[in-house]
Design an enzyme around this catalytic site. Sequence first.
Site, PDB file in Angstrom:
ATOM      1  CE1 TYR A 156     -57.390  -3.278 -19.858  1.00  0.00           C
ATOM      2  CE2 TYR A 156     -58.421  -4.197 -17.892  1.00  0.00           C
ATOM      3  CZ  TYR A 156     -58.325  -3.192 -18.839  1.00  0.00           C
ATOM      4  OH  TYR A 156     -59.157  -2.102 -18.770  1.00  0.00           O
ATOM      5  CE  LYS A 160     -56.184  -0.190 -18.616  1.00  0.00           C
ATOM      6  NZ  LYS A 160     -56.203   1.168 -19.191  1.00  0.00           N
TER       7      LYS A 160
END
Length: 255
Positions: A156, A160
């Site tokens: 994740y 990002k």
Amino acid sequence: MTDWSGVKVLVTGGSQGIGLGIAEGFLSAGAAVAISGRRPATLAAAAEKLGGPGRRVATIVADVADPASCARMAAEAQQQLGGLDVLCANAGIYPERDIDELTAADVADIMATNVGGTIFSVQACRPALKASGRGRVVVTSSITGPVTGFPGLSHYAASKAAQLGFVRSAALELAADRITVNAIGPGSIRTEGLDGLGADTMAKMLACIPQRRLGSPADIAAAAQFFASAEAAFITGQFLVVDGGQTLPELPDAP
């Protein structure tokens, strides 16, 4: 300040959490809003929450990981709203996995939605944003990845951070079309995903935030409205952290 009446906004992943808060913020300001998501029932429930006298809420079933679905989403948003001025590329997923547990599918899925979904949403909406003459793209990134790390969220975090690389380069490409591209980095925000964590976990989260409160979706909505405003017309390729000071202390007990 910006008059939002007549401004058309598309919020991807707008059926819950931060996306729902962003949609609420623009609606309350007077904008026309479309929200997209993968699940029709969740979209319908969100539209009911957001609806009210004089409010226009359009819903679009779409999967941002699919370029063809994004193209259809952009076309439907333009049709239902009568154009498009602002894209809030908010859709994202955040499954937890330790590094040793990550599979090729895990990495592909999160990159397809969080990174590919951002890219394909911008790609699909670019013609309409150009036609508006004051197009805005606001990407929901995170402090996790660009600023901090978190165990179990390495894939994740990578997605990002990748979003910010896209934002900076896209800002250069879209500048000639009078489209600005900026990103928001939320800290710990009180959404459905935090329900059920328990009092001890919540206390630990609050202890990391100098303001001693979790952020709200409305805090992120305010940042999105700023980037989408006429007053922010000369700001592009930037990243705004909205975290109550969470990333500031040099030591955990500094506050």
